[in-house]
Scaffold this active site. Sequence first.
Site, mmCIF file in Angstrom:
data_model
loop_
_atom_site.group_PDB
_atom_site.id
_atom_site.type_symbol
_atom_site.label_atom_id
_atom_site.label_comp_id
_atom_site.label_asym_id
_atom_site.label_seq_id
_atom_site.Cartn_x
_atom_site.Cartn_y
_atom_site.Cartn_z
ATOM 1 N N GLN A 1 0.798 -1.401 -0.165
ATOM 2 C CA GLN A 1 -0.007 0.022 0.082
ATOM 3 C C GLN A 1 0.726 1.075 0.091
ATOM 4 O OE1 GLN A 1 -3.264 2.391 2.644
ATOM 5 N NE2 GLN A 1 -2.838 0.307 3.216
ATOM 6 N N VAL B 1 7.872 -3.647 8.260
ATOM 7 C CA VAL B 1 6.740 -3.054 8.899
ATOM 8 C C VAL B 1 5.409 -2.773 7.940
ATOM 9 C CG1 VAL B 1 6.113 -0.561 9.644
ATOM 10 C CG2 VAL B 1 8.079 -1.472 10.188
ATOM 11 N N TYR B 2 4.457 -3.065 8.739
ATOM 12 C CA TYR B 2 3.003 -2.976 7.999
ATOM 13 C C TYR B 2 2.398 -1.640 8.748
ATOM 14 C CZ TYR B 2 3.464 -7.075 5.133
ATOM 15 O OH TYR B 2 3.669 -7.926 4.293
ATOM 16 N N GLU B 3 1.327 -1.340 8.312
ATOM 17 C CA GLU B 3 0.492 -0.196 8.749
ATOM 18 C C GLU B 3 0.367 -0.151 10.213
ATOM 19 O OE1 GLU B 3 -1.496 2.324 7.209
ATOM 20 O OE2 GLU B 3 -1.686 2.940 9.165
ATOM 21 N N ASP C 1 0.574 3.983 5.960
ATOM 22 C CA ASP C 1 1.046 3.555 4.622
ATOM 23 C C ASP C 1 0.413 4.723 3.726
ATOM 24 O OD1 ASP C 1 1.623 0.943 4.941
ATOM 25 O OD2 ASP C 1 -0.406 0.048 4.660
ATOM 26 N N GLY D 1 -7.911 20.296 19.903
ATOM 27 C CA GLY D 1 -7.467 21.412 19.687
ATOM 28 C C GLY D 1 -7.862 22.332 20.890
ATOM 29 N N GLY D 2 -7.864 23.623 20.772
ATOM 30 C CA GLY D 2 -8.416 24.743 21.792
ATOM 31 C C GLY D 2 -9.944 24.757 22.202
HETATM 32 N N1 COA Z 1 12.089 -9.665 -9.465
HETATM 33 C C1 COA Z 1 12.695 -10.293 -8.550
HETATM 34 N N2 COA Z 1 12.483 -10.271 -7.377
HETATM 35 C C2 COA Z 1 11.804 -9.343 -6.809
HETATM 36 C C3 COA Z 1 11.065 -8.479 -7.545
HETATM 37 C C4 COA Z 1 11.369 -8.742 -9.043
HETATM 38 N N3 COA Z 1 10.798 -7.927 -9.992
HETATM 39 N N4 COA Z 1 10.233 -7.549 -6.919
HETATM 40 C C5 COA Z 1 10.563 -7.927 -5.701
HETATM 41 N N5 COA Z 1 11.455 -9.132 -5.819
HETATM 42 C C6 COA Z 1 11.928 -9.828 -4.246
HETATM 43 C C7 COA Z 1 12.714 -8.681 -3.551
HETATM 44 O O1 COA Z 1 13.932 -8.507 -3.995
HETATM 45 C C8 COA Z 1 12.701 -9.156 -2.012
HETATM 46 O O2 COA Z 1 13.683 -10.531 -2.258
HETATM 47 P P1 COA Z 1 14.957 -10.605 -1.243
HETATM 48 O O3 COA Z 1 14.143 -10.820 0.320
HETATM 49 O O4 COA Z 1 15.367 -11.929 -1.758
HETATM 50 O O5 COA Z 1 15.787 -9.384 -1.141
HETATM 51 C C9 COA Z 1 11.467 -10.257 -2.269
HETATM 52 O O6 COA Z 1 11.153 -10.120 -3.647
HETATM 53 C C10 COA Z 1 10.343 -9.743 -1.257
HETATM 54 O O7 COA Z 1 10.325 -8.507 -0.904
HETATM 55 P P2 COA Z 1 10.055 -7.978 0.567
HETATM 56 O O8 COA Z 1 9.962 -6.413 0.493
HETATM 57 O O9 COA Z 1 10.798 -8.617 1.465
HETATM 58 O O10 COA Z 1 8.504 -8.264 0.491
HETATM 59 P P3 COA Z 1 7.606 -9.176 1.769
HETATM 60 O O11 COA Z 1 6.245 -9.440 1.200
HETATM 61 O O12 COA Z 1 8.491 -10.164 2.616
HETATM 62 O O13 COA Z 1 7.618 -7.961 3.026
HETATM 63 C C11 COA Z 1 6.953 -5.892 3.586
HETATM 64 C C12 COA Z 1 6.600 -6.913 2.735
HETATM 65 C C13 COA Z 1 5.733 -4.652 3.190
HETATM 66 C C14 COA Z 1 6.877 -6.006 5.018
HETATM 67 C C15 COA Z 1 8.240 -5.168 3.170
HETATM 68 O O14 COA Z 1 8.419 -5.018 1.982
HETATM 69 C C16 COA Z 1 8.794 -3.821 3.990
HETATM 70 O O15 COA Z 1 8.761 -3.925 5.227
HETATM 71 N N6 COA Z 1 8.685 -2.751 3.351
HETATM 72 C C17 COA Z 1 9.043 -1.465 3.807
HETATM 73 C C18 COA Z 1 7.891 -0.769 4.635
HETATM 74 C C19 COA Z 1 6.657 -0.668 3.872
HETATM 75 O O16 COA Z 1 6.536 0.020 2.925
HETATM 76 N N7 COA Z 1 5.643 -1.239 4.414
HETATM 77 C C20 COA Z 1 4.298 -1.000 4.266
HETATM 78 C C21 COA Z 1 3.528 -1.985 2.915
HETATM 79 S S1 COA Z 1 1.790 -1.422 2.869
#
Ligand code: COA
Length: 415
Positions: A17, A137-139, A168, A246-247
């Site tokens: 998101q 981190v998520y929302e 988000d 607020g006030g």
């Molecule tokens: N081709 C190949 N690999 C890809 C790719 C593509 N086009 N797009 C993504 N990937 C890979 C990434 O490189 C990563 O690989 P790695 O772990 O080997 O380095 C993998 O897909 C997964 O990415 P990741 O971001 O770790 O996803 P997740 O589902 O495990 O985690 C979150 C999700 C949201 C928790 C995490 O992305 C995060 O903390 N993001 C930052 C904070 C954030 O924006 N959070 C709010 C989300 S609404």
Amino acid sequence: MAKALDGVKILDMTHVQSGPTCTQLLAWFGADVIKVERPGVGDATRGQLRDIPNVDSLYFTMLNANKRSVTLNTKADKGKEIFKRLIEECDVMVENFAPGALDRMGFSWERIQEINPRMIYASIKGFGPGPYEDCKVYENVAQCTGGAASTTGEIDGFPMVTGAQIGDSGTGLHLALGIVTALFQREASGRGQRVTCAMQDGVLNLCRVKLRDQQRLAHGPLTEYPQYPNGEFGDAVPRAGNASGGGQPGWIVRCKGWENDPDAYIYVITQAAAFAGLAKAIGHADWLEDPEWNTPEARLPKLDAMFEEIEKWTMTKTKFEAMNILNPLDVPCGPILSMKELAEEASLRATGTVVEVDHPERGKYLTVGNPIKLSDSPSDVDRSPLLGEHTDEILKSVLGMSDAEVAAAKEDGAV
Ligand code: COA
């Protein structure tokens, strides 16, 4: 009509998101947003919270309007080559992967600058540098760690998260501002730059008034909080129920029909300047002559009693009747609107804030359009792309690849 960000190409590596809200806004302002997704997989939200089998979810479709989708395996050699070419061609790259993911693919900030010194590289992470920088981190984690949850909820209750996605979508908004600011600076400097926004920081920014109150606590009780004058204050800002913050004191009061309708309530703010009209409307003209009631200071220790009297009146009216009576008296107030009411609200449809979009697989659905209105840059909402819908088009028109090169990339599993 031309759009504000016409000509700006965004390499959109965002998912879930926070990042997608940012790039969707930039797309509405006219940027060409190229969403890069893993072949055969795509953004995880395509398949999350699905309401119709095998069709892109509303979660995805409502966050990815006006974008083009290209599939690309950025971990495969051929995919990395194509990705490098896209970095050369684009102005902005946006990502919100877990910390270090882009580096692990071989695309550090240093490498990106080498490839394209004009590139603006924007990232969202859960935390900035510090003890938690490596955390995913998520929302709701952001709401909890950014000060929103500790300051939200009933005064004696649990910490509470809000339905507004301040972690988000809030951070996506912050990042979008960082990106357009960096684009503006690039006009003079000729250089790109790194733009980062941590979700904890974004939430704390939105909770700024609570850090204000934390410091006020050192100088005495927070007199506008429901804990005053009878409750206790500890050493941190407490939860304040529905107090206005607020006030000008405010509260949610029941309206006619509240027994059966969970949204039959109205928020009323007893702004001092409009108090006379409010007092008369609720049948308390007597308050205006009474020194126990006729100043904000006199009312402050008995806000509970005051809102009980206001509620006796609002319970005789529907929330819309109460609004229609109080508004002409300049009393700041607002009905508690349900999502159903908002979806059906004609004025929001008229301004394009709520929009109906047609999708080839799911049919018609509602989305929230651009809430930021520019007089010289209209924001039409186009449906979200299917996975890889624009792969050939992007490889050919943006990168100038031939049919044979595109076919070879497909053969290779790179796209
Ligand atoms: N081709 C190949 N690999 C890809 C790719 C593509 N086009 N797009 C993504 N990937 C890979 C990434 O490189 C990563 O690989 P790695 O772990 O080997 O380095 C993998 O897909 C997964 O990415 P990741 O971001 O770790 O996803 P997740 O589902 O495990 O985690 C979150 C999700 C949201 C928790 C995490 O992305 C995060 O903390 N993001 C930052 C904070 C954030 O924006 N959070 C709010 C989300 S609404």
